[in-house]
Design a protein around this motif. Structure first.
Motif, short mmCIF file in Angstrom:
data_model
loop_
_atom_site.label_atom_id
_atom_site.label_comp_id
_atom_site.label_asym_id
_atom_site.label_seq_id
_atom_site.Cartn_x
_atom_site.Cartn_y
_atom_site.Cartn_z
N THR A 25 -9.98 2.48 -3.50
CA THR A 25 -9.84 1.35 -4.42
C THR A 25 -10.29 0.05 -3.75
O THR A 25 -11.03 -0.73 -4.33
CB THR A 25 -8.37 1.22 -4.88
N ALA A 26 -9.84 -0.16 -2.52
CA ALA A 26 -10.17 -1.40 -1.81
C ALA A 26 -11.67 -1.47 -1.51
O ALA A 26 -12.29 -2.54 -1.66
CB ALA A 26 -9.36 -1.50 -0.52
N LEU A 27 -12.28 -0.36 -1.08
CA LEU A 27 -13.70 -0.37 -0.74
C LEU A 27 -14.59 -0.48 -1.96
O LEU A 27 -15.71 -0.98 -1.87
CB LEU A 27 -14.06 0.87 0.08
N THR A 28 -14.12 -0.04 -3.09
CA THR A 28 -14.88 -0.21 -4.33
C THR A 28 -14.97 -1.69 -4.69
O THR A 28 -15.98 -2.15 -5.22
CB THR A 28 -14.23 0.59 -5.48
N ALA A 29 -13.92 -2.44 -4.34
CA ALA A 29 -13.86 -3.87 -4.68
C ALA A 29 -14.54 -4.77 -3.65
O ALA A 29 -14.96 -5.87 -3.99
CB ALA A 29 -12.40 -4.30 -4.83
N GLY A 30 -14.66 -4.32 -2.38
CA GLY A 30 -15.26 -5.19 -1.37
C GLY A 30 -15.03 -4.69 0.04
O GLY A 30 -14.64 -3.54 0.25
N ASP A 31 -15.28 -5.56 1.00
CA ASP A 31 -15.10 -5.23 2.41
C ASP A 31 -13.62 -5.08 2.73
O ASP A 31 -12.76 -5.73 2.13
CB ASP A 31 -15.70 -6.32 3.30
N VAL A 32 -13.33 -4.21 3.72
CA VAL A 32 -11.94 -3.93 4.10
C VAL A 32 -11.80 -3.99 5.62
O VAL A 32 -12.65 -3.50 6.36
CB VAL A 32 -11.50 -2.54 3.60
N SER A 33 -10.70 -4.58 6.05
CA SER A 33 -10.33 -4.64 7.46
C SER A 33 -8.94 -4.03 7.60
O SER A 33 -8.01 -4.44 6.90
CB SER A 33 -10.33 -6.09 7.95
N LEU A 34 -8.80 -3.04 8.49
CA LEU A 34 -7.52 -2.39 8.71
C LEU A 34 -6.91 -2.83 10.04
O LEU A 34 -7.58 -2.79 11.06
CB LEU A 34 -7.67 -0.87 8.71
N CYS A 35 -5.65 -3.22 10.00
CA CYS A 35 -4.92 -3.63 11.19
C CYS A 35 -4.06 -2.47 11.66
O CYS A 35 -3.27 -1.93 10.88
CB CYS A 35 -4.06 -4.85 10.89
N THR A 36 -4.18 -2.08 12.91
CA THR A 36 -3.43 -0.95 13.45
C THR A 36 -2.32 -1.37 14.40
O THR A 36 -1.74 -0.53 15.08
CB THR A 36 -4.38 0.01 14.20
N LYS A 37 -2.00 -2.65 14.43
CA LYS A 37 -1.01 -3.17 15.36
C LYS A 37 0.33 -2.45 15.26
O LYS A 37 1.00 -2.23 16.26
CB LYS A 37 -0.82 -4.67 15.12
N LYS A 38 0.74 -2.07 14.03
CA LYS A 38 2.04 -1.44 13.84
C LYS A 38 1.94 0.07 13.60
O LYS A 38 2.88 0.71 13.15
CB LYS A 38 2.78 -2.10 12.67
N LEU A 39 0.78 0.64 13.95
CA LEU A 39 0.59 2.08 13.81
C LEU A 39 1.28 2.79 14.97
O LEU A 39 1.05 2.47 16.14
CB LEU A 39 -0.91 2.40 13.81
N VAL A 40 2.14 3.74 14.64
CA VAL A 40 2.91 4.47 15.66
C VAL A 40 2.21 5.77 16.03
O VAL A 40 2.10 6.12 17.20
CB VAL A 40 4.35 4.74 15.17
N SER A 41 1.73 6.51 15.02
CA SER A 41 1.01 7.75 15.26
C SER A 41 0.12 8.05 14.06
O SER A 41 0.32 7.51 12.96
CB SER A 41 1.97 8.91 15.50
N ILE A 42 -0.88 8.91 14.29
CA ILE A 42 -1.80 9.27 13.22
C ILE A 42 -2.26 10.70 13.48
O ILE A 42 -2.56 11.06 14.62
CB ILE A 42 -2.99 8.27 13.14
N ASP A 43 -2.28 11.51 12.42
CA ASP A 43 -2.69 12.90 12.59
C ASP A 43 -4.16 13.09 12.19
O ASP A 43 -4.82 12.15 11.73
CB ASP A 43 -1.76 13.85 11.84
N ALA A 44 -4.65 14.31 12.38
CA ALA A 44 -6.06 14.61 12.12
C ALA A 44 -6.43 14.41 10.65
O ALA A 44 -7.54 13.97 10.35
CB ALA A 44 -6.37 16.04 12.55
#
Length: 107
Positions: A25-44
């Motif tokens: 949804t966000a990329l359909t509307a425009g550019d996107v920037s993701l902040c990972t500062k509060k990311l604890v873990s991420i799976d495959a």
């Protein structure tokens, strides 16, 4: 205008569909920037969504940028999945994935 979205907590397969929908949804509307500062873990599964989001961005003519500080959760996950050599990182920001191709698979 770039939409800024946070990636927070533990991103697991259970939340992958929501993440994909939100990024699409966000990329359909425009550019996107993701902040990972509060990311604890991420799976495959969630990494796969992020990699796919670069193809979506390319297809829509928009840009995707993801914070990827050295030694951070995202960089560690990419390294463990042997994806780090494919990551295009500019001053701590993931801006692309080399060798990613968009393929359409017949159902």
């Amino acid at each position: 205008m770039t939409k800024k979205l946070p990636l927070t907590g533990d991103l697991k397969i259970a939340s992958a569909d929501d993440l994909a929908r939100q990024l699409n949804t966000a990329l359909t509307a425009g550019d996107v920037s993701l902040c990972t500062k509060k990311l604890v873990s991420i799976d495959a599964a969630s990494i796969q969504i992020l990699v796919s989001a670069f193809a979506t961005a390319q297809g829509t003519g928009h840009k995707l940028a993801i914070d990827m500080p050295s030694g951070g959760v995202l960089e560690t996950a990419f390294e463990r999945l042997a994806l780090l050599p494919l990551a295009v990182v500019e001053t701590g920001v993931l801006v692309g994935i080399t060798g990613v191709q968009t393929l359409q698979v017949a159902a």
